[in-house]
Design a protein around this motif. Sequence first.
Motif, short mmCIF file in Angstrom:
data_model
loop_
_atom_site.label_atom_id
_atom_site.label_comp_id
_atom_site.label_asym_id
_atom_site.label_seq_id
_atom_site.Cartn_x
_atom_site.Cartn_y
_atom_site.Cartn_z
N GLN A 1 7.19 7.06 -10.96
CA GLN A 1 8.09 6.52 -9.94
C GLN A 1 7.30 5.86 -8.82
O GLN A 1 7.65 4.76 -8.37
N TYR A 2 6.24 6.51 -8.38
CA TYR A 2 5.42 5.94 -7.31
C TYR A 2 4.79 4.61 -7.74
O TYR A 2 4.82 3.63 -6.98
N ALA B 1 5.88 2.55 -9.98
CA ALA B 1 6.93 1.54 -10.10
C ALA B 1 7.40 1.04 -8.73
O ALA B 1 7.61 -0.16 -8.54
N GLU B 2 7.54 1.92 -7.78
CA GLU B 2 8.06 1.55 -6.47
C GLU B 2 7.02 0.87 -5.57
O GLU B 2 7.38 0.15 -4.65
N HIS B 3 5.74 1.11 -5.82
CA HIS B 3 4.70 0.60 -4.93
C HIS B 3 3.73 -0.35 -5.63
O HIS B 3 2.65 -0.61 -5.11
N GLN B 4 4.15 -0.90 -6.76
CA GLN B 4 3.23 -1.73 -7.54
C GLN B 4 2.77 -2.98 -6.81
O GLN B 4 1.73 -3.54 -7.13
N ARG B 5 3.50 -3.42 -5.81
CA ARG B 5 3.11 -4.62 -5.08
C ARG B 5 2.23 -4.33 -3.86
O ARG B 5 1.71 -5.24 -3.24
N ASP B 6 2.05 -3.05 -3.53
CA ASP B 6 1.12 -2.69 -2.46
C ASP B 6 -0.28 -3.17 -2.85
O ASP B 6 -0.68 -3.04 -4.00
#
Length: 198
Positions: A53-54, A56-61
Amino acid sequence: GQSLEGRELWALQFNTTAAHREAGVSTKPGVIFLGTHHAREHLSTEIPLLLAQYLAEHQRDADLNDLLQNRDIWIVPLVNPDGSEYDIGGTDYRWWRKNRSINPDQTFGVDLNRNYGFGWGGEGSSNRPSSDVYRGPAPFSEPETQAVKAFIDGHLNSKILLSFHTFSELILYPWGHRYENVPAERDRRVFEILAQTM
Protein backbone atom coordinates in the motif's frame (compact mmCIF):
# COMPACT_ATOMS: atom_id res chain seq x y z
CA GLY A 1 1.37 -21.41 -7.43
CA GLN A 2 -1.31 -22.90 -5.27
CA SER A 3 -1.54 -24.19 -1.73
CA LEU A 4 -2.32 -27.78 -0.81
CA GLU A 5 -6.04 -26.93 -0.66
CA GLY A 6 -5.93 -25.05 -3.97
CA ARG A 7 -5.72 -21.45 -2.77
CA GLU A 8 -3.75 -19.10 -5.01
CA LEU A 9 -0.43 -17.77 -3.78
CA TRP A 10 -0.31 -14.18 -5.01
CA ALA A 11 2.71 -12.04 -5.79
CA LEU A 12 2.57 -8.27 -6.22
CA GLN A 13 5.19 -6.59 -8.39
CA PHE A 14 6.40 -3.02 -8.14
CA ASN A 15 8.57 -1.97 -11.07
CA THR A 16 8.22 1.35 -12.90
CA THR A 17 9.26 0.11 -16.30
CA ALA A 18 9.46 -3.05 -18.35
CA ALA A 19 12.39 -1.59 -20.31
CA HIS A 20 14.92 -3.46 -18.19
CA ARG A 21 13.74 -6.88 -19.33
CA GLU A 22 15.51 -9.40 -21.50
CA ALA A 23 13.66 -12.54 -22.59
CA GLY A 24 10.99 -11.81 -19.96
CA VAL A 25 13.51 -11.52 -17.10
CA SER A 26 14.21 -8.27 -15.32
CA THR A 27 17.79 -7.06 -15.37
CA LYS A 28 17.22 -4.75 -12.40
CA PRO A 29 18.35 -6.02 -8.99
CA GLY A 30 15.33 -7.45 -7.24
CA VAL A 31 14.01 -7.94 -3.73
CA ILE A 32 11.38 -10.45 -2.61
CA PHE A 33 9.31 -10.01 0.55
CA LEU A 34 7.49 -13.08 1.92
CA GLY A 35 4.74 -13.05 4.53
CA THR A 36 3.06 -15.67 6.72
CA HIS A 37 4.91 -18.93 6.62
CA HIS A 38 3.44 -19.61 10.08
CA ALA A 39 -0.35 -19.48 10.03
CA ARG A 40 -0.86 -17.94 13.46
CA GLU A 41 1.45 -15.01 12.70
CA HIS A 42 -1.30 -12.99 11.00
CA LEU A 43 0.55 -9.69 11.27
CA SER A 44 3.21 -11.15 8.99
CA THR A 45 0.58 -10.90 6.22
CA GLU A 46 -0.44 -7.38 7.18
CA ILE A 47 3.08 -5.91 7.15
CA PRO A 48 3.80 -6.90 3.50
CA LEU A 49 0.34 -5.64 2.52
CA LEU A 50 1.03 -2.31 4.24
CA LEU A 51 4.36 -2.15 2.41
CA ALA A 52 2.53 -2.70 -0.89
CA GLN A 53 0.00 0.00 0.00
CA TYR A 54 2.80 2.42 0.88
CA LEU A 55 4.64 1.73 -2.39
CA ALA A 56 1.45 2.23 -4.38
CA GLU A 57 0.45 5.45 -2.62
CA HIS A 58 3.91 7.05 -2.58
CA GLN A 59 5.42 5.83 -5.83
CA ARG A 60 5.79 9.39 -7.14
CA ASP A 61 7.76 10.60 -4.11
CA ALA A 62 11.29 11.42 -5.28
CA ASP A 63 13.20 8.94 -3.07
CA LEU A 64 10.73 6.14 -3.60
CA ASN A 65 10.45 6.78 -7.34
CA ASP A 66 14.22 6.49 -7.63
CA LEU A 67 14.10 3.19 -5.76
CA LEU A 68 11.33 1.87 -8.01
CA GLN A 69 13.20 3.01 -11.14
CA ASN A 70 16.19 0.92 -10.11
CA ARG A 71 14.69 -2.12 -8.39
CA ASP A 72 12.30 -4.96 -9.12
CA ILE A 73 10.19 -5.43 -5.97
CA TRP A 74 8.03 -8.52 -5.36
CA ILE A 75 5.71 -9.01 -2.39
CA VAL A 76 4.19 -12.42 -1.58
CA PRO A 77 2.01 -11.52 1.42
CA LEU A 78 0.70 -14.99 2.31
CA VAL A 79 2.72 -18.20 1.81
CA ASN A 80 0.45 -20.34 4.03
CA PRO A 81 -3.19 -19.51 3.19
CA ASP A 82 -4.58 -22.91 4.24
CA GLY A 83 -3.07 -22.76 7.71
CA SER A 84 -4.15 -19.14 8.12
CA GLU A 85 -7.74 -19.95 7.16
CA TYR A 86 -7.77 -22.90 9.54
CA ASP A 87 -6.38 -20.75 12.36
CA ILE A 88 -9.20 -18.22 12.14
CA GLY A 89 -11.91 -20.60 10.90
CA GLY A 90 -13.63 -21.25 14.22
CA THR A 91 -14.98 -18.98 16.90
CA ASP A 92 -11.56 -18.80 18.59
CA TYR A 93 -8.02 -18.66 17.26
CA ARG A 94 -6.52 -22.13 17.13
CA TRP A 95 -2.90 -20.85 17.28
CA TRP A 96 -2.16 -23.10 14.30
CA ARG A 97 1.37 -22.81 12.89
CA LYS A 98 1.81 -25.29 10.04
CA ASN A 99 0.11 -25.91 6.71
CA ARG A 100 -2.68 -28.51 6.44
CA SER A 101 -0.88 -31.55 5.01
CA ILE A 102 -2.04 -34.90 6.37
CA ASN A 103 1.03 -36.65 7.76
CA PRO A 104 1.65 -40.42 7.69
CA ASP A 105 0.68 -40.69 11.39
CA GLN A 106 -2.60 -38.81 10.66
CA THR A 107 -1.45 -35.62 12.38
CA PHE A 108 -1.68 -32.42 10.36
CA GLY A 109 0.80 -29.97 9.01
CA VAL A 110 4.34 -29.20 7.96
CA ASP A 111 6.25 -26.13 9.15
CA LEU A 112 6.76 -24.48 5.76
CA ASN A 113 9.67 -22.40 7.04
CA ARG A 114 11.54 -25.66 7.74
CA ASN A 115 10.63 -27.37 4.46
CA TYR A 116 13.15 -25.62 2.20
CA GLY A 117 16.14 -27.49 0.81
CA PHE A 118 19.03 -25.51 2.28
CA GLY A 119 19.89 -26.95 5.69
CA TRP A 120 16.82 -29.19 5.62
CA GLY A 121 16.57 -31.41 8.67
CA GLY A 122 19.08 -29.42 10.67
CA GLU A 123 18.92 -27.89 14.10
CA GLY A 124 15.63 -26.21 14.96
CA SER A 125 13.47 -28.68 13.05
CA SER A 126 11.91 -32.01 13.93
CA ASN A 127 11.26 -35.32 12.16
CA ARG A 128 8.20 -35.90 14.39
CA PRO A 129 5.02 -35.04 12.44
CA SER A 130 3.22 -33.90 15.60
CA SER A 131 5.90 -31.28 16.32
CA ASP A 132 5.24 -27.60 15.57
CA VAL A 133 8.59 -27.53 13.77
CA TYR A 134 8.03 -30.69 11.70
CA ARG A 135 10.15 -30.29 8.57
CA GLY A 136 8.08 -32.58 6.35
CA PRO A 137 9.06 -35.90 4.78
CA ALA A 138 11.52 -34.32 2.32
CA PRO A 139 12.81 -30.90 1.25
CA PHE A 140 10.20 -29.05 -0.80
CA SER A 141 7.59 -31.74 -0.12
CA GLU A 142 4.87 -29.10 0.17
CA PRO A 143 3.22 -27.29 -2.75
CA GLU A 144 3.66 -23.94 -0.99
CA THR A 145 7.46 -24.25 -0.70
CA GLN A 146 7.61 -25.66 -4.23
CA ALA A 147 5.79 -22.53 -5.44
CA VAL A 148 8.17 -20.23 -3.54
CA LYS A 149 11.19 -22.11 -4.96
CA ALA A 150 9.80 -21.88 -8.51
CA PHE A 151 9.13 -18.16 -8.02
CA ILE A 152 12.67 -17.50 -6.78
CA ASP A 153 14.16 -19.63 -9.56
CA GLY A 154 12.20 -17.49 -12.01
CA HIS A 155 13.50 -14.25 -10.50
CA LEU A 156 17.22 -14.82 -10.21
CA ASN A 157 17.81 -11.07 -10.45
CA SER A 158 16.67 -10.91 -6.82
CA LYS A 159 19.49 -10.06 -4.44
CA ILE A 160 17.49 -9.95 -1.19
CA LEU A 161 14.76 -12.16 0.21
CA LEU A 162 13.14 -10.96 3.41
CA SER A 163 10.66 -13.20 5.22
CA PHE A 164 8.39 -11.59 7.79
CA HIS A 165 7.57 -13.40 11.04
CA THR A 166 6.06 -12.00 14.23
CA PHE A 167 6.83 -14.47 17.01
CA SER A 168 10.26 -13.73 18.44
CA GLU A 169 10.78 -10.02 17.74
CA LEU A 170 14.17 -10.77 16.19
CA ILE A 171 15.95 -9.70 13.03
CA LEU A 172 17.84 -12.70 11.70
CA TYR A 173 20.19 -12.69 8.75
CA PRO A 174 22.39 -15.37 7.15
CA TRP A 175 23.13 -17.65 8.48
CA GLY A 176 20.37 -17.96 11.07
CA HIS A 177 21.28 -21.53 11.96
CA ARG A 178 24.91 -20.77 12.90
CA TYR A 179 26.66 -18.60 15.44
CA GLU A 180 29.61 -17.77 13.18
CA ASN A 181 29.63 -14.48 11.26
CA VAL A 182 28.96 -14.34 7.55
CA PRO A 183 32.39 -15.02 6.02
CA ALA A 184 32.29 -12.24 3.40
CA GLU A 185 32.97 -8.97 5.25
CA ARG A 186 31.04 -6.83 2.74
CA ASP A 187 27.96 -9.07 2.93
CA ARG A 188 28.10 -9.19 6.73
CA ARG A 189 28.26 -5.40 6.88
CA VAL A 190 25.21 -5.06 4.60
CA PHE A 191 23.21 -7.42 6.83
CA GLU A 192 24.31 -5.57 9.97
CA ILE A 193 23.31 -2.17 8.54
CA LEU A 194 19.96 -3.57 7.37
CA ALA A 195 19.26 -5.08 10.80
CA GLN A 196 20.36 -1.94 12.67
CA THR A 197 18.21 0.25 10.42
CA MET A 198 15.18 -2.00 10.95
